[in-house]
Design a protein around this motif. Structure first.
Motif, PDB file in Angstrom:
ATOM      1  N   PRO A  28       2.684   4.392  -2.426  1.00 15.79           N
ATOM      2  CA  PRO A  28       3.970   3.826  -2.010  1.00 15.79           C
ATOM      3  C   PRO A  28       4.931   3.906  -3.194  1.00 15.79           C
ATOM      4  O   PRO A  28       4.516   3.740  -4.341  1.00 15.79           O
ATOM      5  N   THR A  29       6.203   4.190  -2.940  1.00 15.57           N
ATOM      6  CA  THR A  29       7.125   4.454  -4.042  1.00 15.57           C
ATOM      7  C   THR A  29       8.400   3.634  -3.930  1.00 15.57           C
ATOM      8  O   THR A  29       8.801   3.201  -2.848  1.00 15.57           O
ATOM      9  N   ILE A  30       9.052   3.482  -5.084  1.00 18.69           N
ATOM     10  CA  ILE A  30      10.357   2.842  -5.164  1.00 18.69           C
ATOM     11  C   ILE A  30      11.201   3.650  -6.132  1.00 18.69           C
ATOM     12  O   ILE A  30      10.721   4.081  -7.182  1.00 18.69           O
ATOM     13  N   CYS A  31      12.485   3.891  -5.778  1.00 13.71           N
ATOM     14  CA  CYS A  31      13.356   4.697  -6.634  1.00 13.71           C
ATOM     15  C   CYS A  31      14.801   4.213  -6.515  1.00 13.71           C
ATOM     16  O   CYS A  31      15.105   3.288  -5.753  1.00 13.71           O
ATOM     17  N   THR A  32      15.683   4.863  -7.247  1.00 12.37           N
ATOM     18  CA  THR A  32      17.071   4.443  -7.365  1.00 12.37           C
ATOM     19  C   THR A  32      17.918   4.944  -6.204  1.00 12.37           C
ATOM     20  O   THR A  32      17.862   6.125  -5.845  1.00 12.37           O
ATOM     21  N   ALA A  33      18.717   4.057  -5.631  1.00 15.89           N
ATOM     22  CA  ALA A  33      19.622   4.417  -4.545  1.00 15.89           C
ATOM     23  C   ALA A  33      20.771   5.268  -5.070  1.00 15.89           C
ATOM     24  O   ALA A  33      21.059   5.299  -6.267  1.00 15.89           O
ATOM     25  N   ASP A  34      21.448   5.962  -4.156  1.00 16.64           N
ATOM     26  CA  ASP A  34      22.610   6.799  -4.466  1.00 16.64           C
ATOM     27  C   ASP A  34      22.297   7.812  -5.560  1.00 16.64           C
ATOM     28  O   ASP A  34      23.030   7.968  -6.530  1.00 16.64           O
TER      29      ASP A  34
ATOM     30  N   THR B 156      14.035  11.735  -0.408  1.00 17.44           N
ATOM     31  CA  THR B 156      13.041  10.825   0.183  1.00 17.44           C
ATOM     32  C   THR B 156      13.495  10.354   1.560  1.00 17.44           C
ATOM     33  O   THR B 156      12.651  10.058   2.415  1.00 17.44           O
ATOM     34  N   ASP B 157      14.795  10.253   1.789  1.00 20.23           N
ATOM     35  CA  ASP B 157      15.355  10.049   3.127  1.00 20.23           C
ATOM     36  C   ASP B 157      14.677   8.912   3.894  1.00 20.23           C
ATOM     37  O   ASP B 157      14.196   9.082   5.013  1.00 20.23           O
ATOM     38  N   GLY B 158      14.619   7.741   3.272  1.00 21.62           N
ATOM     39  CA  GLY B 158      14.054   6.570   3.927  1.00 21.62           C
ATOM     40  C   GLY B 158      12.564   6.388   3.738  1.00 21.62           C
ATOM     41  O   GLY B 158      11.994   5.396   4.224  1.00 21.62           O
ATOM     42  N   ALA B 159      11.912   7.300   3.038  1.00 22.19           N
ATOM     43  CA  ALA B 159      10.457   7.218   2.842  1.00 22.19           C
ATOM     44  C   ALA B 159      10.087   6.571   1.507  1.00 22.19           C
ATOM     45  O   ALA B 159       8.917   6.544   1.135  1.00 22.19           O
ATOM     46  N   SER B 160      11.075   6.066   0.779  1.00 23.89           N
ATOM     47  CA  SER B 160      10.832   5.356  -0.476  1.00 23.89           C
ATOM     48  C   SER B 160      11.704   4.108  -0.479  1.00 23.89           C
ATOM     49  O   SER B 160      12.835   4.125   0.029  1.00 23.89           O
ATOM     50  N   CYS B 161      11.197   3.032  -1.034  1.00 19.04           N
ATOM     51  CA  CYS B 161      11.976   1.803  -1.162  1.00 19.04           C
ATOM     52  C   CYS B 161      13.066   2.038  -2.216  1.00 19.04           C
ATOM     53  O   CYS B 161      12.808   2.654  -3.254  1.00 19.04           O
ATOM     54  N   LEU B 162      14.287   1.541  -1.971  1.00 17.76           N
ATOM     55  CA  LEU B 162      15.401   1.786  -2.875  1.00 17.76           C
ATOM     56  C   LEU B 162      15.882   0.501  -3.541  1.00 17.76           C
ATOM     57  O   LEU B 162      15.766  -0.591  -2.973  1.00 17.76           O
ATOM     58  N   PHE B 163      16.445   0.651  -4.734  1.00 15.16           N
ATOM     59  CA  PHE B 163      17.124  -0.460  -5.406  1.00 15.16           C
ATOM     60  C   PHE B 163      18.377   0.102  -6.076  1.00 15.16           C
ATOM     61  O   PHE B 163      18.468   1.298  -6.350  1.00 15.16           O
ATOM     62  N   ASN B 164      19.339  -0.751  -6.336  1.00 17.43           N
ATOM     63  CA  ASN B 164      20.601  -0.314  -6.914  1.00 17.43           C
ATOM     64  C   ASN B 164      20.441   0.081  -8.375  1.00 17.43           C
ATOM     65  O   ASN B 164      19.738  -0.597  -9.137  1.00 17.43           O
ATOM     66  N   ARG B 165      21.101   1.164  -8.758  1.00 29.07           N
ATOM     67  CA  ARG B 165      21.001   1.720 -10.108  1.00 29.07           C
ATOM     68  C   ARG B 165      21.250   0.637 -11.171  1.00 29.07           C
ATOM     69  O   ARG B 165      22.255  -0.053 -11.157  1.00 29.07           O
ATOM     70  N   GLY B 166      20.277   0.525 -12.080  1.00 36.43           N
ATOM     71  CA  GLY B 166      20.433  -0.362 -13.222  1.00 36.43           C
ATOM     72  C   GLY B 166      20.189  -1.830 -12.944  1.00 36.43           C
ATOM     73  O   GLY B 166      20.279  -2.651 -13.868  1.00 36.43           O
ATOM     74  N   ASP B 167      19.882  -2.205 -11.710  1.00 39.36           N
ATOM     75  CA  ASP B 167      19.723  -3.620 -11.340  1.00 39.36           C
ATOM     76  C   ASP B 167      18.261  -4.028 -11.486  1.00 39.36           C
ATOM     77  O   ASP B 167      17.462  -3.905 -10.556  1.00 39.36           O
ATOM     78  N   SER B 168      17.907  -4.536 -12.657  1.00 38.55           N
ATOM     79  CA  SER B 168      16.510  -4.891 -12.920  1.00 38.55           C
ATOM     80  C   SER B 168      16.062  -6.083 -12.071  1.00 38.55           C
ATOM     81  O   SER B 168      14.882  -6.176 -11.705  1.00 38.55           O
ATOM     82  N   SER B 169      16.984  -7.002 -11.755  1.00 34.92           N
ATOM     83  CA  SER B 169      16.611  -8.156 -10.926  1.00 34.92           C
ATOM     84  C   SER B 169      16.230  -7.712  -9.519  1.00 34.92           C
ATOM     85  O   SER B 169      15.229  -8.170  -8.954  1.00 34.92           O
TER      86      SER B 169
END
Length: 394
Positions: free
Chosen positions: A320-326, A333-346
């Motif tokens: 399972p993966t998580i990567c940076t949005a935008d 990945t087109d919805g196949a990876s969890c996303l978080f906002n660039r630089g937002d460690s919280s």
């Protein structure tokens, strides 16, 4: 069709452009439509089979050799310093352009593909792969002389090229908007993951994981060059803010060779190794499928990527993966990876904590990622690249 490919990047250990060149060449060799592929190594020409074989042999020698001698270490440092010199850049390129110019007199009908940004002298059709524009978006993440070199040379390449390839539509659009390139000249061709990257069950993977002191399904993983652009500081901040029990249950594992300007990062990593972080340094390719397969979660928080190959490899291995949005990573990945906002460690910490605490969600994400990853292969990349070449023929 006859091709001339710059293979200077096939110097182990292979990283981004080297992996691209190696896998693209390997796939192109299998295509019956291509009569001949010659490679240029910076000073000499050879058939692509020889260039690939030499790369494999050098990799095997490095893997089985002992630690480098003091003399080799000093030589490596000297080469590194020379690479940062403007004079060295100019002298090296002048020498290689001269050597290529002599060799291409007999290869005027060949299509020349430059897999590493800047075209050299060639009298026939030319194709260049522009992997990203990080030297413009994030110049602070590159040696100043490299930024200066690329800033000066890339416009000349764009003027000379008959076709341009990018690793993603994200970079394609960025290139068109930044340099006002004719959109019809630029093709976005996603990279691939080798069939080598497939899930390994716990018993098979554990044999490899034992060498690293890891337990299957019980660690958070990052694989990539350890340098500022990869967002590792963000990952360290996120992991440090997790509850102590979570950090103890899922230590953070960093696997990758050191990159540019990472002294402060390396010092921080070293200081955290006594608090559950594991630093594996460079991991040979044959060990990566087990490492990916055994990860409870693979995090790739890079601020900017042309594509993000480790992310695709992890998905292919069922992690399972998580990567940076935008970013280009969110694109492929087109919805196949969890996303978080660039630089937002919280936000990254929240996403990591939620997934580590919900194994069912992780399994769903892993299955989605593995299924999606099947769309990407080096054979597909090579076929689409061949189509670009074919468009240059009379």
């Amino acid at each position: 069709m006859k091709l001339l490919v710059n293979a200077e990047s096939l110097s182990p250990p292979l990283t981004g452009i080297g992996n691209y060149t190696f896998n693209l060449l390997s796939a192109l060799q299998k295509m019956p439509e291509i009569e001949q592929i010659d490679c240029f190594s910076g000073y000499a020409f050879s058939p692509s089979q020889n260039a690939i074989a030499n790369c494999l042999n050098t990799s095997a020698t490095r893997h089985h050799s002992a630690n480098p001698t003091a003399g080799a270490t000093v030589a490596n440092r000297l080469r590194s310093r020379l690479r940062q010199s403007a004079l060295a850049y100019r002298a090296r390129e002048a020498f290689r352009n001269g050597a290529l110019s002599i060799g291409t007199r007999r290869r005027a009908g060949f299509i020349y593909h430059e897999p590493s940004f800047i075209l050299k002298a060639h009298r026939g059709p030319c194709v260049a792969t522009i992997h990203d524009l990080s030297f413009i978006r994030y110049p602070e993440f590159h040696p100043p002389k490299r930024v200066e070199w690329l800033t000066r040379q890339l416009p000349r390449t764009l003027e000379r090229a008959d076709a341009i390839i990018t690793d993603s539509e994200y970079i394609r659009q960025e290139l068109i908007q930044t340099y006002h390139v004719d959109p019809s000249m630029v093709s976005a061709i996603h990279l691939g993951a080798s069939d080598f990257y497939r899930p390994q069950h716990s018993q098979l993977a554990q044999t490899t994981l034992d060498r690293f002191g890891l337990r299957y399904g019980e660690y958070l993983l990052f694989v990539g060059t350890l340098e500022p652009r990869k967002g590792i500081e963000i990952l360290l901040d996120a992991w440090s803010s997790l509850p102590p029990a979570t950090r103890q249950a899922y230590p953070l594992v960093l696997a990758g060779a050191p990159g540019w300007n990472n002294k402060l990062l390396q010092a921080r990593i070293q200081s955290m190794t006594t608090h559950g972080l594991k630093h594996l340094s460079f991991v040979p390719e044959h060990s990566l499928p087990a490492l990916y397969s055994g990860a409870a979660l693979f995090a790739f928080p890079s601020l900017y990527e042309g594509f993000g190959l480790p992310l695709l490899e992890a998905m292919s291995c069922g992690a399972p993966t998580i990567c940076t949005a935008d970013t280009s990573m969110a694109e492929f990945t087109d919805g196949a990876s969890c996303l978080f906002n660039r630089g937002d460690s919280s936000q990254l910490a929240e996403r990591i904590h939620y997934l580590l605490e919900h194994p069912g969600e992780r399994r769903t994400l892993a299955k989605k990622g593995q299924l999606h990853s099947r769309q990407f292969s080096w054979d597909r990349c090579a076929r689409n690249t061949y189509n670009v070449y074919a468009g240059l023929q009379p």
